[in-house]
Enzyme design. Structure first.
Site, PDB file in Angstrom:
ATOM      1  N   GLN A 290       0.818  -1.206   0.000  1.00 41.42           N
ATOM      2  CA  GLN A 290       0.000   0.000   0.000  1.00 41.42           C
ATOM      3  C   GLN A 290       0.856   1.263   0.000  1.00 41.42           C
ATOM      4  OE1 GLN A 290      -0.753  -2.667   1.867  1.00 41.42           O
ATOM      5  NE2 GLN A 290      -2.944  -3.056   1.773  1.00 41.42           N
ATOM      6  N   ASP A 390      -9.071  -8.099  -0.829  1.00 35.60           N
ATOM      7  CA  ASP A 390      -8.530  -6.758  -1.073  1.00 35.60           C
ATOM      8  C   ASP A 390      -8.054  -6.727  -2.521  1.00 35.60           C
ATOM      9  OD1 ASP A 390      -7.410  -4.275  -1.047  1.00 35.60           O
ATOM     10  OD2 ASP A 390      -5.917  -4.685   0.497  1.00 35.60           O
ATOM     11  N   CYS A 418      -9.922  -0.244  -2.867  1.00 38.46           N
ATOM     12  CA  CYS A 418      -9.209   1.016  -3.109  1.00 38.46           C
ATOM     13  C   CYS A 418      -9.931   1.865  -4.147  1.00 38.46           C
ATOM     14  CB  CYS A 418      -7.778   0.729  -3.575  1.00 38.46           C
ATOM     15  SG  CYS A 418      -7.688  -0.129  -5.175  1.00 38.46           S
ATOM     16  N   GLU A 464      -9.541   4.330   0.743  1.00 35.75           N
ATOM     17  CA  GLU A 464      -9.812   2.901   0.935  1.00 35.75           C
ATOM     18  C   GLU A 464     -11.132   2.766   1.697  1.00 35.75           C
ATOM     19  OE1 GLU A 464      -8.039   0.111   0.158  1.00 35.75           O
ATOM     20  OE2 GLU A 464      -6.113   0.932  -0.523  1.00 35.75           O
TER      21      GLU A 464
END
Length: 472
Positions: A290, A390, A418, A464
């Site tokens: 990230q 994710d 995201c 996010e």
């Protein structure tokens, strides 16, 4: 909450007479980081007059909220998120969902969690090479263009608030190297030239990695070796030494084995390392991590809270990246099974698990359709199953959504997005809609219980969003 038009006129990208930059495929070409590509807010054409300088045009495009104070930035994002949830709620009602009464989804939205660091937070930056606004042909920065420009130009990125000074320093040194090199930069769409984009990665413990891409074209191995050596000398003993690189990589554009990228270590250490509470993470040049490490700590804390893990929980991690999220949660659960990693990230995650003494984390290369039935069979009596996803900006594949939806053993699902305004919207609807045999969605729908936004990208329109779903 006031509407965007009441206090956003100062934060303009464009005049009303000019089409928005995202309407042109050449409007934003400079960085390969997709989280910077701005998603247009409502009534974007009504923002302030056209900026007068190239740096302002670039800042308004890449970091469109940079003119606002941070509290106002969060209000813009929250208003956009509420609008998105309202639209999803309407779609669910149209699909016949019993859990889509008016205002239901927004009522489950928690306040925005701010980023602990506002400026210079990026740990990865990509820089392109083109002609600058002044006509200099070997400018390193972000490429900016529009329908009004005869050709895109490259604008140096030193003024962008989200890029740290260390990254900017490497970009300036790379530009100096290019201007002394006999090789031309790789031509956009022309097929000629050699030197390609620069990627800079860093970690909070002071590590900096530079990755220089190059197209060999017709250079012989000996010729290419000589230019690699010039690059190494420049950054280790020449003007580029000021960058203090931990790692210098050469990325050759040529056929490699499937799923691999040709990285060659020219100097320094092969990896950089990031520290999270109780966890040291290894990061390879091609592995995802990230962008904002300080906000990552906030994100992982939220994921841990919503997961509801305990010593009797089996965590199924379908996330991409380096496995850091599930590795940070391993101590709170019975076992972690990861299936979403690819390439260098697999070895990074295995190293991280071994170094930190994590023995209950396993990686499975098998497809999720095959893994989920195995998990159900292997569950011990009384053990609960929590799934975590994710995905990238492209969202989850149809196969993964079906596997999650049809696995009755999953009682809790944590979805980290995201880009909730993109393909994740389709995933949300398929997870929560009534059973649909035509799409092979046979299991009972999930129900959204909480939505927690974390601001990972200050000055941009992105964030996010952590969603907690439970089975009915």
């Amino acid at each position: 909450m006031r509407g965007l038009g009441s206090w956003l006129p100062r934060a303009a990208l464009l005049s009303r007479s000019r089409p928005p930059p995202w309407s042109s495929p050449r409007a934003w070409l400079g960085s390969a980081c997709p989280e910077e590509a701005p998603a247009p807010p409502a009534a974007a054409e009504e923002w302030a007059p056209e900026p007068v300088s190239w740096p302002e045009r670039l800042a308004d495009l890449v970091t469109p909220l940079w003119r606002l104070d941070y509290e106002q930035q969060l209000r813009v994002k929250e208003e956009a998120l509420r609008g998105l949830l309202d639209k999803l709620e309407g779609r669910l009602r149209a699909l016949g969902s019993a859990d889509a009464e008016a205002g239901a989804l927004c009522s489950r939205l928690r306040p925005f969690l701010p980023s602990p660091v506002i400026d210079g937070y990026r740990n990865k930056s990509n820089f392109a090479i083109r002609q600058g606004p002044d006509g200099r042909p070997r400018t390193v920065g972000y490429v900016l263009g529009s329908r009004r420009e005869p050709r895109p130009v490259c604008v140096q990125a030193g003024h962008l608030r989200h890029i740290p000074e260390g990254h900017q320093r490497v970009a300036r040194c790379y530009e100096a190297f290019l201007r002394q090199s006999p090789l031309d930069p790789y031509g956009d769409g022309q097929g000629g030239g050699h030197w390609h984009e620069l990627t800079v990665r860093s970690a909070r413990r002071g590590h900096t990695m530079a990755i220089v891409a190059c197209h060999p074209q017709q250079l012989s191995p000996d010729e290419l070796r000589a230019h690699r050596e010039q690059l190494r000398e420049f950054f280790t003993r020449g003007p580029g030494e000021v960058c203090g690189l931990t790692s210098l990589y050469f990325q050759e554009h040529r056929p490699c084995s499937p799923g691999q990228v040709c990285y060659q270590l020219l100097a320094g250490e092969p990896h950089i390392f990031e520290d999270l509470p109780g966890l040291k993470i290894r990061i390879s040049p091609g592995a995802f991590f990230q962008i904002n490490p300080d906000a990552v700590e906030v994100l992982y804390r939220v994921v841990g809270e919503l997961s509801g893990l305990d010593p009797d929980t089996l965590l199924l991690d379908l996330s991409q990246g380096t496995g850091a999220t599930s590795l940070s949660l391993a101590q709170h659960t019975a076992q972690v099974l990861s299936t979403g990693l690819v390439g260098q990230a697999v070895e990074d995650a295995r190293w991280t698990a071994a170094f930190n003494g994590i023995t209950n984390w396993e990686f499975h290369a098998d497809h999720v359709d095959n893994v989920v039935p195995q998990l159900i069979k292997s569950q011990e009596a009384g053990q609960s199953l929590v799934a975590m996803v994710d995905p990238s900006r492209t969202g989850l594949s149809n196969q993964v959504v079906r596997a999650l939806r049809n696995c009755r053993a999953i009682r809790r699902l944590v979805f980290v997005s995201c880009y909730p305004g993109g393909k994740a919207k389709r995933n949300f609807l398929e997870l929560c809609c009534p059973p649909d045999p035509d799409k092979d969605l046979l299991g009972e729908p999930f129900v959204l219980r909480q939505a927690v936004p974390v601001d990972m990208f200050p000055h941009t329109l992105h964030y996010e969003l952590v969603l907690l779903f439970t089975s009915i």
